[in-house]
Design an enzyme around this catalytic site. Sequence first.
Site, PDB file in Angstrom:
ATOM      1  N   GLU A  16      55.303  35.593  70.042  1.00 29.21           N
ATOM      2  CA  GLU A  16      55.223  35.817  68.593  1.00 29.21           C
ATOM      3  C   GLU A  16      54.780  37.227  68.226  1.00 29.21           C
ATOM      4  OE1 GLU A  16      52.818  32.672  66.963  1.00 29.21           O
ATOM      5  OE2 GLU A  16      54.527  31.299  66.963  1.00 29.21           O
TER       6      GLU A  16
ATOM      7  N   GLU B  13      59.101  26.417  69.560  1.00 31.43           N
ATOM      8  CA  GLU B  13      57.807  25.751  69.349  1.00 31.43           C
ATOM      9  C   GLU B  13      57.840  24.968  68.059  1.00 31.43           C
ATOM     10  OE1 GLU B  13      54.186  27.978  69.192  1.00 31.43           O
ATOM     11  OE2 GLU B  13      54.753  29.179  70.934  1.00 31.43           O
TER      12      GLU B  13
HETATM   13  C1  GAL Z   1      52.061  29.302  67.596  1.00 31.91           C
HETATM   14  C2  GAL Z   1      51.672  30.028  68.883  1.00 31.91           C
HETATM   15  C3  GAL Z   1      51.101  29.064  69.886  1.00 31.91           C
HETATM   16  C4  GAL Z   1      50.062  28.202  69.256  1.00 31.91           C
HETATM   17  C5  GAL Z   1      50.658  27.496  68.078  1.00 31.91           C
HETATM   18  C6  GAL Z   1      49.705  26.584  67.384  1.00 31.91           C
HETATM   19  O1  GAL Z   1      52.282  30.145  66.541  1.00 31.91           O
HETATM   20  O2  GAL Z   1      52.784  30.687  69.445  1.00 31.91           O
HETATM   21  O3  GAL Z   1      50.551  29.818  70.954  1.00 31.91           O
HETATM   22  O4  GAL Z   1      48.990  28.992  68.858  1.00 31.91           O
HETATM   23  O5  GAL Z   1      51.076  28.462  67.140  1.00 31.91           O
HETATM   24  O6  GAL Z   1      50.304  26.001  66.268  1.00 31.91           O
END
Ligand code: GAL
Length: 668
Positions: free
Chosen positions: A147, A304
Amino acid sequence: MPTNSTFYGADWNPEQWPEPVWAQDLALMREARVTAATVGVFSWSRLEPSPGAYDFGWLDRVLDGLHSHGIGAVLATPTASPPPWFTRAHPDALATRRDGVRLVHGSRDTYCVNAPAYRAASLRIATALAVRYARHPALRLWHVHNEYGTWCFCDHCARAFRTWLRERHGTIDALNDAWTADFWSQCHGDWSEILPPRATQYLGNPAHELDYRRFLSDSMLAAYTEQRDAIKAVVPDAQVTTNFVLGGWVPVDHARWSREVDLVAIDHYPSTLDGVPAQSAFAADAARGWSAAAGHGGRWLLMEHAPGHVAEQGIQRRKPPGMLARIALAHVARGSAGAMYFQWRASRGGAEQWHTALVAHPGPATRLFAEAVALGNRLAATEGRAPSDRSADEKVPFPTGEPAGAATACGEVAVWFDETCGWAVGASHLPAPVDYQGIVEDWHRALWRLGYQVDVVPPSAALDGYRVLVVPAAYLLTDESAHTLERYVREGGHLVVTYLSGIVDEHLRVRLGGYPGALRDLLGVHVDEFDPLPPGTAVTLDNGDRATAWTEHLTAPGAAVHVSYPDGRPAITRREHGTGTAHYVSCGLDETATARLLDGVCAAAGAAPVLPGLPDGVEAVRTADGVWLFNHTGESHDIAGRALQPGTAMELPAFSGHFTEIAATRPR
Ligand code: GAL
């Protein structure tokens, strides 16, 4: 719908657990028919415990374990979280805030992307990983960093910013002109006088601020491509990406970045539970738009997503039963190469110990894990794999190189989404607060509710083939984009432009002579004054619709008035150009009014919903193979002769309807 290259799995952090737990995890992944696990995202301090001294033994065992279970690895470079030894040795490489405070170690993203020591250390660890694992049989995809999106205002950034500005503007006079630097005596005599837009007394210069966001995007892109190229130098056919994080605060131009990745990958965390279906549709349509415009054929990956809850204003709202699979499949129907989650096993400690995971703190005997297993089985069945598990020797194909539209068919209707326009709005001191992305999402949601198949397109997208194009609040419009829109209409397209479009050029200088500047002639309107409305107030238009948030005083010398304000002035207009039309909406509209307007424009343009007349909360997505139905409601519905149970998804293979006809008539 999914192909045999479907990604299904999660971020897996075995370094947080003793090795016996790894064995349990691998067995559980197999049970859930996981096909890929993202590893190594935050492992720098384990991989390089002291400068230049590597410990790869544990990661060897992790990758070997994945491979022996027939699971692919999405291998991350760990550069989003430098270890403590690094920041101790290079305090200048820590990020500095706008107010000059240098942040300390203790979280993640504690680096300045322009600090030479950080870049060198990142390149070193990425290269070491590439050399060690490039040919590992488990490896499916490289995941550089995590990110990108951090801000920094330090002296390293100041130096790099000046170099970037020289390349962009050429001379200091050109920069002063672009930044309208005569305002408040800001003319620079020399490049060395230029600083990042740090905390200052009162309002900053919007053009300075906008160039800084562009510069940060390019700085981070350079950091990404440096690592990507180091990996590809070791293995030229390596597939490399980075996970995009969405949000107006992120200084990353995703449309531009999409050209530099092998697979567009996004992380998506909706902000409200009720909003999950519509927000997911928007993010997926945007990712597909970036992918298509960058030449990747509309293929992308949900990298994700939160399995069990939605963080809504600080409250973890539990996702109801069935939502995991329904929303995963809704992403896949919209072109995602699978569904990946954050994370596999919930952490015991650390900052995100209460983040949801597929294997939660109580262990696998949960409702959520049972749903994860069911989803894995469903994805495997849908992609036509034999019910037996993937064998360790089976090489998992990478999901690129498919023809455009193989994953999902493109829509007839497009919504224009230019993230740099959001930056322009964010940098400017407008007559009223404006949430650019919120407005774009409102227009997208209205079309989504009406059941149209929508593509969210960046300015670089090819527009031929869209019957209707909606351009919401395109405050910054380059000359090139203005010509693109003009050509679109002249070639027979049907354009809907809203208030606050075409107002400024690429340097945020107002286009003079009446708003909406760049689009005045195309739309046939002339706006003299803006008249934004206070929150909670509305104006009733002559068709009974309600105007909210924004109104304008305009004349329509070249357009027909479609809807008027109470005093008879034009509110919504329409200009014909041959068979094309250009509509102007000078006010904010509530959801009902937006839907009514769009339905009329779409119908007149010959566009139709995927399946007309669906109940609210039932979604239909057309794919290359048929149509998927998603019932986001708590009741069952009879659709196309099938009973669609509450909260479920169903595929109607080879179902075509309206789209058979329109396929023959595209482009317009
Ligand atoms: C994302 C991040 C992850 C984790 C997740 C939690 O933005 O890439 O590492 O922190 O959020 O929601």
